[in-house]
Design a protein around this motif. Sequence first.
Motif, PDB file in Angstrom:
ATOM      1  N   ARG A   3      57.898 -52.944  31.880  1.00 54.32           N
ATOM      2  CA  ARG A   3      58.517 -53.752  33.182  1.00 54.32           C
ATOM      3  C   ARG A   3      58.665 -52.813  34.339  1.00 54.32           C
ATOM      4  O   ARG A   3      59.142 -51.788  34.137  1.00 54.32           O
ATOM      5  N   THR A   4      58.644 -53.368  35.533  1.00 50.83           N
ATOM      6  CA  THR A   4      59.035 -52.556  36.653  1.00 50.83           C
ATOM      7  C   THR A   4      59.641 -53.269  37.907  1.00 50.83           C
ATOM      8  O   THR A   4      59.197 -54.646  37.929  1.00 50.83           O
ATOM      9  N   ALA A  57      49.848 -68.093  36.289  1.00 51.99           N
ATOM     10  CA  ALA A  57      50.820 -67.292  36.935  1.00 51.99           C
ATOM     11  C   ALA A  57      51.614 -66.425  36.000  1.00 51.99           C
ATOM     12  O   ALA A  57      52.225 -65.293  35.966  1.00 51.99           O
ATOM     13  N   ASP A  58      51.393 -67.047  34.727  1.00 52.76           N
ATOM     14  CA  ASP A  58      52.078 -66.631  33.389  1.00 52.76           C
ATOM     15  C   ASP A  58      51.239 -65.272  33.185  1.00 52.76           C
ATOM     16  O   ASP A  58      49.957 -65.615  32.625  1.00 52.76           O
ATOM     17  N   PRO A  59      51.493 -63.924  32.747  1.00 55.34           N
ATOM     18  CA  PRO A  59      50.391 -63.020  32.467  1.00 55.34           C
ATOM     19  C   PRO A  59      49.975 -63.030  30.904  1.00 55.34           C
ATOM     20  O   PRO A  59      48.992 -62.845  30.939  1.00 55.34           O
ATOM     21  N   ALA A  60      50.528 -63.990  30.284  1.00 55.40           N
ATOM     22  CA  ALA A  60      50.120 -64.182  28.820  1.00 55.40           C
ATOM     23  C   ALA A  60      48.974 -65.219  28.917  1.00 55.40           C
ATOM     24  O   ALA A  60      47.929 -64.872  28.150  1.00 55.40           O
ATOM     25  N   ALA A  61      49.026 -66.247  29.903  1.00 60.93           N
ATOM     26  CA  ALA A  61      47.779 -66.868  29.990  1.00 60.93           C
ATOM     27  C   ALA A  61      46.623 -66.334  30.554  1.00 60.93           C
ATOM     28  O   ALA A  61      45.606 -66.294  30.299  1.00 60.93           O
ATOM     29  N   ASP A  84      48.637 -64.897  48.232  1.00 61.24           N
ATOM     30  CA  ASP A  84      49.818 -64.561  47.891  1.00 61.24           C
ATOM     31  C   ASP A  84      50.041 -64.776  46.265  1.00 61.24           C
ATOM     32  O   ASP A  84      50.484 -64.003  45.484  1.00 61.24           O
ATOM     33  N   GLU A  85      49.537 -65.613  45.827  1.00 56.21           N
ATOM     34  CA  GLU A  85      49.620 -66.099  44.259  1.00 56.21           C
ATOM     35  C   GLU A  85      48.678 -65.366  43.878  1.00 56.21           C
ATOM     36  O   GLU A  85      49.186 -64.888  42.585  1.00 56.21           O
ATOM     37  N   LEU A  86      47.638 -64.889  43.942  1.00 61.70           N
ATOM     38  CA  LEU A  86      46.767 -63.870  43.275  1.00 61.70           C
ATOM     39  C   LEU A  86      47.502 -62.578  43.171  1.00 61.70           C
ATOM     40  O   LEU A  86      47.361 -61.920  42.194  1.00 61.70           O
ATOM     41  N   ALA A  87      47.807 -62.178  44.441  1.00 63.84           N
ATOM     42  CA  ALA A  87      48.607 -60.893  44.398  1.00 63.84           C
ATOM     43  C   ALA A  87      49.758 -60.902  43.584  1.00 63.84           C
ATOM     44  O   ALA A  87      50.125 -59.913  42.426  1.00 63.84           O
ATOM     45  N   THR A  88      50.549 -61.936  43.262  1.00 70.50           N
ATOM     46  CA  THR A  88      51.715 -62.255  42.385  1.00 70.50           C
ATOM     47  C   THR A  88      51.269 -62.275  40.845  1.00 70.50           C
ATOM     48  O   THR A  88      51.723 -61.453  40.001  1.00 70.50           O
ATOM     49  N   ALA A  89      50.037 -62.883  40.536  1.00 64.27           N
ATOM     50  CA  ALA A  89      49.594 -63.074  39.320  1.00 64.27           C
ATOM     51  C   ALA A  89      48.954 -61.737  38.777  1.00 64.27           C
ATOM     52  O   ALA A  89      49.343 -61.325  37.721  1.00 64.27           O
ATOM     53  N   LEU A  90      48.308 -61.059  39.808  1.00 59.98           N
ATOM     54  CA  LEU A  90      47.813 -59.615  39.091  1.00 59.98           C
ATOM     55  C   LEU A  90      48.659 -58.767  38.948  1.00 59.98           C
ATOM     56  O   LEU A  90      48.799 -58.007  37.903  1.00 59.98           O
ATOM     57  N   THR A  91      49.696 -58.741  39.786  1.00 63.39           N
ATOM     58  CA  THR A  91      50.827 -57.754  39.716  1.00 63.39           C
ATOM     59  C   THR A  91      51.710 -57.807  38.313  1.00 63.39           C
ATOM     60  O   THR A  91      52.129 -57.089  37.506  1.00 63.39           O
ATOM     61  N   ALA A  92      51.860 -59.131  38.264  1.00 63.88           N
ATOM     62  CA  ALA A  92      52.512 -59.785  37.008  1.00 63.88           C
ATOM     63  C   ALA A  92      51.857 -59.261  35.587  1.00 63.88           C
ATOM     64  O   ALA A  92      52.471 -58.971  34.611  1.00 63.88           O
ATOM     65  N   TRP A  93      50.519 -59.239  35.783  1.00 65.35           N
ATOM     66  CA  TRP A  93      49.882 -59.123  34.685  1.00 65.35           C
ATOM     67  C   TRP A  93      49.561 -57.604  34.437  1.00 65.35           C
ATOM     68  O   TRP A  93      49.832 -56.874  33.150  1.00 65.35           O
ATOM     69  N   GLN A 139      53.576 -48.741  36.484  1.00 64.41           N
ATOM     70  CA  GLN A 139      53.670 -49.509  35.144  1.00 64.41           C
ATOM     71  C   GLN A 139      55.193 -48.986  34.484  1.00 64.41           C
ATOM     72  O   GLN A 139      55.837 -49.955  33.913  1.00 64.41           O
ATOM     73  N   ASP A 140      55.262 -47.664  34.537  1.00 64.75           N
ATOM     74  CA  ASP A 140      56.522 -47.256  33.785  1.00 64.75           C
ATOM     75  C   ASP A 140      57.680 -46.805  34.607  1.00 64.75           C
ATOM     76  O   ASP A 140      58.613 -46.746  34.260  1.00 64.75           O
TER      77      ASP A 140
END
Length: 209
Positions: A3-4, A57-61, A84-93, A139-140
């Motif tokens: 997490r970061t 939006a859930d990175p597990a999905a 914006d949603e894509l940016a958020t989803a990718l960074t969450a993944w 990432q770290d």
Amino acid sequence: MRRTTVVAALVAVPVLFAGCSDVGDLPESGDFRDCLTGAGADPDDLDSAEARADAFADPAALDCVTALTASEQRDVLADVFTDDELATALTAWVEHTDATAEDAARVAGSLAGAAGDPDDPDVTGGALDELVAVAIRHQDGPSPFYEQWSEDPEAQASVPDGDPLSGPSLYLDWLEDHGSDSEEHSEAQEVRELQEGVATAREEAAEAD
């Protein structure tokens, strides 16, 4: 799982527009559908862009999508996310994955190619690639350079409000402005290499049959 706080700061803006309603068919693969169910998403409910944007939006999905072919990824993700949603989803993944930096760049780029609008300059012009690359690099946890940039009033004054894709580009410019012999410039080169990996995978995914 790592997490970061860095990527959260990069994309902490409201969603501006709703997605389109037309979406492709979900693959019939039992493994894929079982993966979605395990991630808390009911495959039978993902028949609209809004439902998919919420689910992935859930990175597990979203991680379930990474096992699909490029064409299947497009069927699942095309016309689902706003920028914006894509940016958020990718960074969450990126926060979620345990993949190496190189693999994360390749996979995130593939997802961006499947989900991003090829006619959108934010997607094809490099801004999204830069955001993902910066997220992977951190990432770290945030680097000292990122913390310095975040605390620099002059640098922060140039970051537009409500534009999550501008921050990473301005951060990289700030690093590179320190000169070619500086540690900051070396850090920028590391991020640029990741950016190139993201871009290459995105372009290949967008062109795949």
